[in-house]
Design an enzyme around this catalytic site. Sequence first.
Site, short mmCIF file in Angstrom:
data_model
loop_
_atom_site.label_atom_id
_atom_site.label_comp_id
_atom_site.label_asym_id
_atom_site.label_seq_id
_atom_site.Cartn_x
_atom_site.Cartn_y
_atom_site.Cartn_z
N ASP A 227 -41.25 51.71 -10.82
CA ASP A 227 -40.84 50.82 -11.89
C ASP A 227 -40.07 49.65 -11.28
O ASP A 227 -39.61 49.73 -10.14
CB ASP A 227 -39.96 51.60 -12.88
CG ASP A 227 -39.57 50.76 -14.07
OD1 ASP A 227 -40.36 49.90 -14.46
OD2 ASP A 227 -38.46 50.98 -14.60
N THR B 134 -37.40 47.60 -13.15
CA THR B 134 -36.02 47.57 -13.62
C THR B 134 -35.29 48.86 -13.27
O THR B 134 -35.72 49.96 -13.62
CB THR B 134 -35.97 47.35 -15.15
OG1 THR B 134 -36.70 46.18 -15.46
CG2 THR B 134 -34.54 47.22 -15.62
N ASP C 239 -36.83 55.54 -13.93
CA ASP C 239 -35.53 55.97 -14.45
C ASP C 239 -35.45 55.98 -15.96
O ASP C 239 -34.39 56.29 -16.51
CB ASP C 239 -34.43 55.07 -13.88
CG ASP C 239 -34.57 53.62 -14.33
OD1 ASP C 239 -35.61 53.29 -14.91
OD2 ASP C 239 -33.63 52.84 -14.10
#
Length: 747
Positions: free
Chosen positions: A435, A437, A635
């Site tokens: 990912d 971010t 996350d």
Amino acid sequence: MEVDPATAIKVIHNGTTYYFCSKHCRDRFVMGFGADRPDKTYGKSIYICPMHPEIIQAEPGDCPKCGMHLEPKIWPAEGEDNKQVRILARRFWAGLVLTIPIFLLAIGEMIPTSGVKAFLPSKISRWLQFILATPVVLWAGNIFFVKAWKSILNRSLNMFTLIAMGVGAAYGFSAVAVIFADIFPESLKQHGSIGLYFEAAAVITVLVLMGQLLETKARSRTGQAIKALLGLTAKVAHRIREDKEEDVAIEKIQKGDLLRVRPGEKVPVDGVIIEGKSNIDESMISGEPIPVIKKAEDYVIGATINQTGSFTMRAEKVGSETMLSQIVRMVSDAQRSRAPIQKLADRVSGYFVPAVILCAIAAFIVWFAAGPNPALAYAIVSAVSVLIIACPCALGLATPMSVMVGVGRAAQAGILIKNAEAIEKAEKITHLLTDKTGTLTIGKPQVTGVFPANNYNEHTLLSIAASIEQNSEHPLARAIVDCAKMQEAKFSQVEDFMSVTGAGAKARIDGKEVLVGKQKFIESLGVSLTDELKNKADSLEEKASTVTWVAFNGQIAGIIGISDPIKKTTPDAIDKLHNMGIKVIMLTGDNKKTAEAVAKQLNIDNVYAALEPKGKREIVSKLKNEGFKVMVAGDGINDAPALAEASVGIAMGTGTDVAIESAGITLVKGDLNGIIKALYLSRNIMRNIRQNLFFAFIYNAICIPVAAGVLYPFFGLLLNPMIAGAAMSFSSVSVIGNSLRLRNLKL
């Protein structure tokens, strides 16, 4: 509920097999095994076999499959942990003291010029050996016979079956030769008497005890990571109630309690600072030595060390909910899990012991039928040597020891491994899908530019946008609000606020409509955009910024550029991943221009933007179907489906519980360097396992034929059972020693 045995968790207790739908149900049931025993204290831990994790019970004992002493699933206090070491040490030293004179007497019997016979007649010497050997074999070594008998009852022949048969044969034959010497024919006698093997039985017993003692000590060291973590917890907290401060035991802290933390003290539990600020050493969690500045509304973790300031915090997680408790539980579960490669050792071990017994019988028959005189003596020596030296302990320990030590080392570096399967799969990873971010970037967007249209200025534009965005929880909205507060912009009263998912928000200020959001959202509501702002927006997006458009009363008011800074560690980490032969692919829900800008800046191999959770999962599935081994790092909740679909999922510890639960590996500190450490560690653990298996297989492949006597016709070499016992102990200790090297692995 009905449980399918094919997918259930199996537990064997007192010979009965139970099936459970989950680990939680298993642990609760096992804790109740001894509930009707008022003379025992249960509930502190459950006990599990290091080689057969399905063997679980509520009290200490031996594994019915392999005979090894069961270990606590959560490592206990030092005193309880050393109990087995003390028992073995007592038996070893007592056995050693009695074995030395037996050995000297045997040497005197075998060497006519030693002078022993001049002081001690042969008959007395033989009886003295019998008297000294009996407590060594039947007391010091009785644990081997007990375990061997259990192995027969449970139809699970193991290393102790071989040891008991070998020692029992040597001792039993010698005892009969002393007590009933006349029953043997003269053809079997040498120098007028039957040869004795008391020294072999006693020395083998002592050597095996020594090996077990060293092995137990070494295995206990594998729990040091757990013990160290348990020792980090604070014992006392300063609780504030009704403006009074009192010292209470950490166990009495409840959620919502206000706690005072002074300089130099440990943070008692997980919680949020409500007053004060300080520098906190979080190295025990993150592995990073640099203290972290914490202030009001920041989250603090129990057992970390408050260095400078004093602060008041509110307890949010206590007891088993704290991060430290979760780490202890995760590490303990992982240390007891089984890697797929263990199945190879299990299959071999299943046929190994019966094959060894057949080899021993065959060796005995061949030597007795075709060996030189005294044939019976040679037959016994070869059979006993085969039984002793072929102990499969090293083979059984090869995988679990490496896993236990490696998982403990990972925990010290802030890498939490859910199970051994994740270690084995991580070694073979070809693609890392990450990912953007919070993984490649810091995860805290910041306003990097404010560009007003004609008739507006930066201050006014920020004021309008922040007034609307203060009603939103979106990270981009938070960035605008924080920037407005820093510049002391005025916040206006907002009416009729409405959020449009994935597009923006609209509301009214002083009766006039305000729009904040994406370009398409603004245009869809009839607002005209200037070419100047469009070009500026394109320029910002090419530099990895996200653009938020603002319209006031039907006219464009300006744009605000927001970017999520790339972590300082990310560029170097991606270079290292490429050097490891791993392709890096970005999966993000952000717009394509921003994603491509970040990917170009970081030299990422491929990028997929504007993805929904389902899209991320589909890409993972596609790569797996093409034969690649895929690791996914993320996350957020939106990453959970991809994490679960991946060959190995890595969750950032700063992320959501859903993401962490879906992943096989969790990084306490979320950055790519942690992923590199996890990959490096997995490769070293698997290399260590293969080394152990090689040692065990080669050792048995070479030593069993030698013990059977294949070298005797060529070199006159026949392995003494005492040497076989020493070699057997050395093989197990060598596997453990090789595994313990992982404790010093530099990450």
